[in-house]
Structure formats: C-alpha cells, structure tokens
Design a protein around this motif. Structure first.
Motif, PDB file in Angstrom:
ATOM      1  N   LYS A  46       0.837  -1.203   0.000  1.00  0.00           N
ATOM      2  CA  LYS A  46       0.000   0.000   0.000  1.00  0.00           C
ATOM      3  C   LYS A  46       0.872   1.254   0.000  1.00  0.00           C
ATOM      4  N   SER A  47       1.872   1.247   0.847  1.00  0.00           N
ATOM      5  CA  SER A  47       2.771   2.397   0.966  1.00  0.00           C
ATOM      6  C   SER A  47       3.591   2.589  -0.307  1.00  0.00           C
ATOM      7  N   ALA A  48       4.104   1.493  -0.849  1.00  0.00           N
ATOM      8  CA  ALA A  48       4.918   1.561  -2.072  1.00  0.00           C
ATOM      9  C   ALA A  48       4.098   2.103  -3.243  1.00  0.00           C
ATOM     10  N   GLU A  49       2.852   1.694  -3.330  1.00  0.00           N
ATOM     11  CA  GLU A  49       1.993   2.171  -4.416  1.00  0.00           C
ATOM     12  C   GLU A  49       1.715   3.670  -4.313  1.00  0.00           C
ATOM     13  N   LEU A  50       1.913   4.227  -3.109  1.00  0.00           N
ATOM     14  CA  LEU A  50       1.790   5.677  -2.923  1.00  0.00           C
ATOM     15  C   LEU A  50       3.119   6.389  -3.158  1.00  0.00           C
ATOM     16  N   GLY A  51       4.159   5.599  -3.513  1.00  0.00           N
ATOM     17  CA  GLY A  51       5.447   6.195  -3.882  1.00  0.00           C
ATOM     18  C   GLY A  51       6.497   6.246  -2.792  1.00  0.00           C
ATOM     19  N   TYR A  52       6.276   5.582  -1.660  1.00  0.00           N
ATOM     20  CA  TYR A  52       7.248   5.630  -0.561  1.00  0.00           C
ATOM     21  C   TYR A  52       8.390   4.653  -0.848  1.00  0.00           C
ATOM     22  N   THR A  53       9.578   5.195  -1.125  1.00  0.00           N
ATOM     23  CA  THR A  53      10.696   4.380  -1.605  1.00  0.00           C
ATOM     24  C   THR A  53      11.205   3.375  -0.579  1.00  0.00           C
ATOM     25  N   LYS A  54      11.157   3.700   0.711  1.00  0.00           N
ATOM     26  CA  LYS A  54      11.603   2.737   1.724  1.00  0.00           C
ATOM     27  C   LYS A  54      10.713   1.494   1.715  1.00  0.00           C
ATOM     28  N   SER A  55       9.427   1.683   1.445  1.00  0.00           N
ATOM     29  CA  SER A  55       8.513   0.537   1.359  1.00  0.00           C
ATOM     30  C   SER A  55       8.804  -0.303   0.126  1.00  0.00           C
ATOM     31  N   MET A  56       9.137   0.365  -0.980  1.00  0.00           N
ATOM     32  CA  MET A  56       9.496  -0.363  -2.197  1.00  0.00           C
ATOM     33  C   MET A  56      10.702  -1.252  -1.936  1.00  0.00           C
ATOM     34  N   SER A  57      11.695  -0.687  -1.271  1.00  0.00           N
ATOM     35  CA  SER A  57      12.916  -1.428  -0.971  1.00  0.00           C
ATOM     36  C   SER A  57      12.650  -2.564   0.023  1.00  0.00           C
ATOM     37  N   ALA A  58      11.793  -2.306   1.011  1.00  0.00           N
ATOM     38  CA  ALA A  58      11.446  -3.352   1.987  1.00  0.00           C
ATOM     39  C   ALA A  58      10.727  -4.510   1.306  1.00  0.00           C
ATOM     40  N   LEU A  59       9.812  -4.189   0.394  1.00  0.00           N
ATOM     41  CA  LEU A  59       9.125  -5.243  -0.372  1.00  0.00           C
ATOM     42  C   LEU A  59      10.132  -6.066  -1.167  1.00  0.00           C
ATOM     43  N   ALA A  60      11.057  -5.377  -1.831  1.00  0.00           N
ATOM     44  CA  ALA A  60      12.086  -6.059  -2.621  1.00  0.00           C
ATOM     45  C   ALA A  60      12.900  -7.001  -1.739  1.00  0.00           C
ATOM     46  N   ARG A  61      13.258  -6.524  -0.546  1.00  0.00           N
ATOM     47  CA  ARG A  61      14.052  -7.342   0.385  1.00  0.00           C
ATOM     48  C   ARG A  61      13.281  -8.598   0.788  1.00  0.00           C
ATOM     49  N   ILE A  62      12.002  -8.449   1.099  1.00  0.00           N
ATOM     50  CA  ILE A  62      11.193  -9.607   1.497  1.00  0.00           C
ATOM     51  C   ILE A  62      11.057 -10.578   0.328  1.00  0.00           C
ATOM     52  N   PHE A  63      10.827 -10.040  -0.865  1.00  0.00           N
ATOM     53  CA  PHE A  63      10.707 -10.921  -2.033  1.00  0.00           C
ATOM     54  C   PHE A  63      12.016 -11.664  -2.314  1.00  0.00           C
ATOM     55  N   SER A  64      13.159 -11.048  -2.049  1.00  0.00           N
ATOM     56  CA  SER A  64      14.424 -11.735  -2.335  1.00  0.00           C
ATOM     57  C   SER A  64      14.835 -12.681  -1.211  1.00  0.00           C
ATOM     58  N   ASN A  65      14.474 -12.371   0.023  1.00  0.00           N
ATOM     59  CA  ASN A  65      14.903 -13.195   1.167  1.00  0.00           C
ATOM     60  C   ASN A  65      13.811 -14.093   1.704  1.00  0.00           C
ATOM     61  N   GLY A  66      12.596 -13.980   1.179  1.00  0.00           N
ATOM     62  CA  GLY A  66      11.448 -14.648   1.765  1.00  0.00           C
ATOM     63  C   GLY A  66      11.471 -16.156   1.689  1.00  0.00           C
ATOM     64  N   ASP A  67      10.506 -16.740   2.399  1.00  0.00           N
ATOM     65  CA  ASP A  67      10.339 -18.188   2.343  1.00  0.00           C
ATOM     66  C   ASP A  67       9.687 -18.533   0.998  1.00  0.00           C
ATOM     67  N   ASP A  68       9.322 -19.780   0.830  1.00  0.00           N
ATOM     68  CA  ASP A  68       8.774 -20.224  -0.453  1.00  0.00           C
ATOM     69  C   ASP A  68       7.547 -19.428  -0.884  1.00  0.00           C
ATOM     70  N   LYS A  69       6.702 -19.032   0.079  1.00  0.00           N
ATOM     71  CA  LYS A  69       5.501 -18.266  -0.238  1.00  0.00           C
ATOM     72  C   LYS A  69       5.845 -16.875  -0.754  1.00  0.00           C
ATOM     73  N   ALA A  70       6.809 -16.237  -0.107  1.00  0.00           N
ATOM     74  CA  ALA A  70       7.113 -14.837  -0.418  1.00  0.00           C
ATOM     75  C   ALA A  70       8.248 -14.664  -1.419  1.00  0.00           C
ATOM     76  N   LYS A  71       9.023 -15.703  -1.671  1.00  0.00           N
ATOM     77  CA  LYS A  71      10.195 -15.544  -2.529  1.00  0.00           C
ATOM     78  C   LYS A  71       9.782 -15.375  -3.989  1.00  0.00           C
ATOM     79  N   ASP A  72      10.185 -14.253  -4.563  1.00  0.00           N
ATOM     80  CA  ASP A  72       9.882 -13.950  -5.955  1.00  0.00           C
ATOM     81  C   ASP A  72      10.939 -12.959  -6.438  1.00  0.00           C
ATOM     82  N   ILE A  73      11.990 -13.491  -7.037  1.00  0.00           N
ATOM     83  CA  ILE A  73      13.130 -12.666  -7.433  1.00  0.00           C
ATOM     84  C   ILE A  73      12.730 -11.619  -8.476  1.00  0.00           C
TER      85      ILE A  73
END
Length: 161
Positions: A84-111
């Motif tokens: 929600k935050s990233a879609e409003l343009g908040y760059t820290k949220s974009m980066s946090a999402l990227a981090r979770i997608f790269s480090n996540g478990d099988d459900k969240a991992k999406d390079i």
C-alpha cells in the motif's frame, strides 16, 4: 526493585497503554480489536511515528505499520502494508518489499518482484535500493550478470551522496 513495564502501542491508531485491552480499534475497517505491540520490539522512530498518528494513513505511516507487523513475524500482513505504501510512492517501502521478495520463504520468494521493486525504488532515488540492485546484477540474481548495469547502479548511488 520493580520491573519496568513495557508500553504497548496499537499500530492502527497510535494509542498507548500499560496493559493491552481488548476493544475495537476505531481505525480498523473490520471493527477488530487493537493490534498491540511492545514499544521495546520496534525502533524508537517507529514508536514515535505511531504515537504521533494524526488520523491520516499516509505512505510513511503505512511503512511503520508494516515494519511493526514484520517485527512480529506477520510477513504476509507486513507485505500488504508495504505494498500500500509503495503504491503511494514511498521508496523505503518499495525497498522493503524487494528485500522480502528476495529473502522470503517459499511463499514470499519472488526474485522478479524483488528486482521490480528495487528498480522502482532506485529510480525514485533511494540509495539503498541502488546498491541492492547493483548486488543483484553483479551476482545474476533474477537477472543476467550485467557489469554495465552494476556500474550504472553504483555510479547513480554514488552521485546521490
């Protein structure tokens, strides 16, 4: 010697208390109870932002709500708030999402999603995302190894300093 009590804070409305109470939170659309976390479990900046809640859920506030959920290991909920935050343009949220997608478990991992959000954050000038994107290019994570892209991303990050 008395034991110091932690303060509790609701991530949705910023209300603080010495004891968790069960009653509906006025800022939850589903009329559910407050979501309490211990202030000692989150950063001082996060607690300060939550305490200063003004009633409007801006992108920065949503980021701090997401951070609280992530600290409580509620990753799926954290991802929703980061999104929600990233879609409003908040760059820290974009980066946090990227981090979770790269480090996540099988459900969240999406390079591919990780690269997408790092690029979007980097394109908006967030230096940490620029370095992380360069790391992905350097190691071929979700993309081919591309030394030109590595150099471009590092040069861009350096020029932001």
């Amino acid at each position: 010697m008395s034991k110091k009590q932690d303060n509790w804070i609701c991530v949705h409305c910023g209300m603080t208390t010495k004891k968790r109470i069960v009653k509906p939170c006025p800022n939850r659309e589903d009329n559910r109870s407050h979501f309490w976390i211990r202030c000692s479990k989150v950063s001082k900046a996060c607690c300060a932002k939550l305490r200063d809640f003004s009633g409007s859920m801006d992108a920065e506030y949503m980021y701090y709500v997401a951070e609280c959920y992530e600290n409580e290991q509620q990753i799926e909920t954290a991802m929703l708030w980061y999104q929600k935050s990233a879609e409003l343009g908040y760059t820290k949220s974009m980066s946090a999402l990227a981090r979770i997608f790269s480090n996540g478990d099988d459900k969240a991992k999406d390079i591919a999603q990780s690269i997408f959000w790092y690029k979007k954050s980097a394109d908006n000038g967030y230096k940490e995302a620029m370095y992380n994107l360069a790391f992905c290019y350097l190691n071929g994570l979700g993309t081919n190894e591309d030394f030109k892209e590595v150099c471009d991303a590092l040069h861009e990050a350096r020029s932001e300093e």
